[in-house]
Scaffold this motif. Structure first.
Motif, PDB file in Angstrom:
ATOM      1  N   ASP A  57       0.702  -1.183   0.055  1.00 29.74           N
ATOM      2  CA  ASP A  57       0.077  -0.128   0.198  1.00 29.74           C
ATOM      3  C   ASP A  57       0.866   1.231   0.132  1.00 29.74           C
ATOM      4  O   ASP A  57       2.011   1.094   0.492  1.00 29.74           O
ATOM      5  N   THR A 126       6.312   1.720   8.028  1.00 30.42           N
ATOM      6  CA  THR A 126       6.067   3.135   8.621  1.00 30.42           C
ATOM      7  C   THR A 126       5.900   4.047   7.831  1.00 30.42           C
ATOM      8  O   THR A 126       6.026   5.395   8.198  1.00 30.42           O
ATOM      9  N   TYR A 147      10.017   4.624  13.489  1.00 30.84           N
ATOM     10  CA  TYR A 147      10.297   3.481  14.045  1.00 30.84           C
ATOM     11  C   TYR A 147      10.103   3.376  15.355  1.00 30.84           C
ATOM     12  O   TYR A 147       9.474   2.376  15.963  1.00 30.84           O
ATOM     13  N   ALA A 215       8.399  -4.891   7.212  1.00 32.48           N
ATOM     14  CA  ALA A 215       9.018  -4.750   5.794  1.00 32.48           C
ATOM     15  C   ALA A 215       9.925  -3.508   5.366  1.00 32.48           C
ATOM     16  O   ALA A 215      10.047  -2.963   4.557  1.00 32.48           O
ATOM     17  N   SER A 218      16.298  -1.283   6.989  1.00 32.25           N
ATOM     18  CA  SER A 218      17.278  -0.441   7.771  1.00 32.25           C
ATOM     19  C   SER A 218      17.616  -1.218   9.093  1.00 32.25           C
ATOM     20  O   SER A 218      16.912  -1.821   9.656  1.00 32.25           O
TER      21      SER A 218
HETATM   22  C1  LIG Z   1      10.466  -4.974   0.781  1.00 33.93           C
HETATM   23  C2  LIG Z   1       9.762  -3.612   1.264  1.00 33.93           C
HETATM   24  C3  LIG Z   1       8.387  -3.469   1.126  1.00 33.93           C
HETATM   25  C4  LIG Z   1       7.700  -2.442   1.568  1.00 33.93           C
HETATM   26  N1  LIG Z   1       6.268  -2.076   1.372  1.00 33.93           N
HETATM   27  C5  LIG Z   1       5.683  -1.024   1.787  1.00 33.93           C
HETATM   28  C6  LIG Z   1       4.378  -0.780   1.302  1.00 33.93           C
HETATM   29  O1  LIG Z   1       3.548  -1.627   0.943  1.00 33.93           O
HETATM   30  N2  LIG Z   1       3.980   0.288   1.718  1.00 33.93           N
HETATM   31  C7  LIG Z   1       4.676   1.297   2.482  1.00 33.93           C
HETATM   32  O2  LIG Z   1       4.004   2.315   2.805  1.00 33.93           O
HETATM   33  N3  LIG Z   1       5.914   1.015   2.816  1.00 33.93           N
HETATM   34  C8  LIG Z   1       6.517   0.114   2.543  1.00 33.93           C
HETATM   35  N4  LIG Z   1       7.718  -0.126   2.649  1.00 33.93           N
HETATM   36  C9  LIG Z   1       8.439   0.815   3.186  1.00 33.93           C
HETATM   37  C10 LIG Z   1       8.749   1.054   4.772  1.00 33.93           C
HETATM   38  O3  LIG Z   1       7.556   1.377   5.117  1.00 33.93           O
HETATM   39  C11 LIG Z   1       9.639   2.107   5.382  1.00 33.93           C
HETATM   40  O4  LIG Z   1       8.965   3.118   5.609  1.00 33.93           O
HETATM   41  C12 LIG Z   1      10.752   2.593   4.425  1.00 33.93           C
HETATM   42  O5  LIG Z   1      11.220   1.489   3.702  1.00 33.93           O
HETATM   43  C13 LIG Z   1      11.936   3.001   5.275  1.00 33.93           C
HETATM   44  O6  LIG Z   1      12.257   1.791   6.074  1.00 33.93           O
HETATM   45  P1  LIG Z   1      13.735   1.227   5.739  1.00 33.93           P
HETATM   46  O7  LIG Z   1      14.707   2.103   5.547  1.00 33.93           O
HETATM   47  O8  LIG Z   1      13.794   0.437   7.279  1.00 33.93           O
HETATM   48  O9  LIG Z   1      13.457  -0.022   4.782  1.00 33.93           O
HETATM   49  C14 LIG Z   1       8.576  -1.369   2.216  1.00 33.93           C
HETATM   50  C15 LIG Z   1       9.877  -1.475   2.390  1.00 33.93           C
HETATM   51  C16 LIG Z   1      10.569  -2.711   2.004  1.00 33.93           C
HETATM   52  C17 LIG Z   1      11.798  -2.869   2.532  1.00 33.93           C
END
Ligand SMILES: Cc1cc2nc3c(=O)[nH]c(=O)nc-3n(C[C@H](O)[C@H](O)[C@H](O)COP(=O)(O)O)c2cc1C
Length: 450
Positions: A57, A126, A147, A215, A218
């Motif tokens: 989403d 997030t 987070y 998902a 980081s």
């Molecule tokens: C494999 C994957 C799938 C994700 N799917 C969604 C999603 O469907 N909707 C969304 O709002 N964010 C999604 N995110 C983003 C996370 O919500 C997060 O805000 C963003 O990746 C930053 O976090 P990170 O730096 O820990 O990966 C996804 C991230 C990853 C890595």
């Protein structure tokens, strides 16, 4: 079966994962809002032994967004409808912890869990896009803060899901007792961000609680998953990266006092199958040909909060971006920057590759089955989320040609044997935090594969 079978989920994202999948002739152009297409795909996946359907989403669009994101179903609504149109497949939906309230979301997923007979899962994210804040009357929280909110949020939700013991609703017409109030628990959650009295006005399900997916990749995301997740959705990438992520995540699970097997890791892969390697390459090229370079720049830009990449020269080294992207899809944008630097890629190469990645899962069915087995055997994955670039053609080929090979080799069970999503994922029934320890050992000897 010699070893634990590999578990697959399938992403239901309208026409597919590719930004212009809607143009591909194998599926309907309006797939992202075509309910019949969702039902048909979910039922085919269920019949093929796919463990869960997964709905991603987003909460912000603009003129630069992926076309089928401009007009798409909200996850809880579509999953509720799919709960009634399927009987076995798990139903996992994405809801943001930055832009919703735990009490409402706890109720909604608990409802889907009851409607579906214990098949619900929540992908707790997030939210990466800053514009989301402008749709929800608030500032987009910065990455670390998002987070911190998520941790408090998931704590609260899990507490709310245990508001009633499994046998609390006696509904005894003779005694007139509907619910045993001694088995009702008021949470009184007092976290940094959420104050929630409870109890929740809905009970537990056949699987105890919905499955929690996470998902973000980081360091903060890995910490959160280590503490709270039952399953993790992550980017595919080369096997070495997937192995490193797998190890880091399992270490985080263990550091939080849990067992490595308590969390399943599911990289997203987009297989493209051909009868020969050349045919697979032709299918890949047909999909790659669906985007212009301008569109590929927009696709790349979305990971960086819709950063405008058209201002840079296309055939020079990928631009130096500093912190751009770090408050958005951080793990993904860090990886894009690092890979571009290490491989000396141009902006054109990075953009085209991000719109249509050339992954290890393109080739004959034999090749793809081998690769899937290699990833599992070599500690890169516990299962996979199938995010086909074009879902209609992709899933048809995969179920017809790849799954039978995996099944023949004892790596896949084409029949969903259990009833709940936890069963399908090899996770035990989720006991209530209020269940006496003895009950946890014996009463639910229903742990499947645990
Ligand atoms: C494999 C994957 C799938 C994700 N799917 C969604 C999603 O469907 N909707 C969304 O709002 N964010 C999604 N995110 C983003 C996370 O919500 C997060 O805000 C963003 O990746 C930053 O976090 P990170 O730096 O820990 O990966 C996804 C991230 C990853 C890595």
């Amino acid at each position: 079966m010699a070893q634990k079978p590999i578990t697959f989920g399938i992403m239901l994202q309208g026409p597919g994962g590719h930004m212009n999948a809607w143009k591909h002739p194998s599926g309907p152009a309006d797939a992202s809002v075509n309910f019949d297409f969702f039902v048909d795909t979910a039922r085919k996946a269920e019949a093929a032994g796919i463990a869960f359907a997964f709905v991603a989403d987003g909460l912000y669009i603009n003129e630069q967004s992926i076309p089928h994101f401009l007009n798409r179903f909200e996850p809880i609504a579509i999953l509720s409808a799919l709960a009634a149109s399927t009987s076995k497949i798990g139903l996992v939906g994405t809801v943001s912890t930055s832009y919703s309230d735990p009490f409402t979301i706890a109720r909604q997923f608990a409802s889907i869990d009851l409607i579906s007979g214990g098949r619900a899962g929540w992908n707790a994210v997030t939210s990466p896009l800053e514009g989301s804040g402008r749709n929800y009357s608030r500032e987009h929280p910065e990455h670390e803060l998002r987070y911190e909110i998520a941790e408090d949020y998931i704590d609260a939700i899990k507490g709310l899901w245990d508001s009633w013991d499994d046998d609390a609703f006696v509904r005894n017409r003779e005694t007139g007792v509907y619910a045993d109030k001694a088995k009702m628990h008021r949470l009184n959650h007092k976290g940094r961000f959420f104050r929630i009295e409870g109890p929740l006005n809905i009970g537990r399900s056949k699987q105890g609680q919905p499955v929690v997916f996470q998902a973000g990749a980081s360091d903060a995301g890995i910490r959160l998953a280590g503490k709270h997740a039952d399953a993790v959705f992550t980017n595919g990438g080369p096997i070495e990266e997937a192995q490193a992520f797998y190890r880091q995540l399992k270490d985080s699970v263990i550091a939080h006092g849990r067992r490595a097997a308590d969390v399943g890791i599911y990289p997203g892969i987009g297989p493209i199958v051909g009868a020969t390697a050349d045919e697979a390459e032709a299918k890949y090229q047909a999909i790659r040909g669906l985007v212009t370079i301008d569109e590929a720049l927009l696709y790349l830009g979305r990971f960086f909060d819709h950063h405008d990449f058209s201002v840079y020269p296309l055939d020079e080294p990928f631009p130096e971006l500093g912190d751009i992207g770090r408050n958005n899809f951080r793990a993904t944008t860090d990886r894009i920057k690092r890979t571009a630097r290490e491989k000396g890629l141009t902006l054109r190469e990075v953009a085209l590759d991000s719109a249509t990645p050339r992954t290890a899962f393109i080739g004959t069915a034999e090749h793809i089955a081998n690769e899937i087995i290699r990833w599992v055997d070599q500690g890169a994955a516990d299962g996979f989320i199938l995010g086909f670039p074009v879902i209609a053609e992709g899933f048809e080929d995969f179920s017809r040609y790849v799954l039978p090979i995996l099944s023949e080799r004892g790596y896949f069970d084409p029949v969903l044997k259990g009833a709940t999503l936890r069963d399908h994922l090899g996770l035990p029934f989720r006991e209530s935090r209020y269940a006496p320890p003895d009950d946890q050992q014996v009463a639910h000897g229903k742990a499947v594969g645990a």
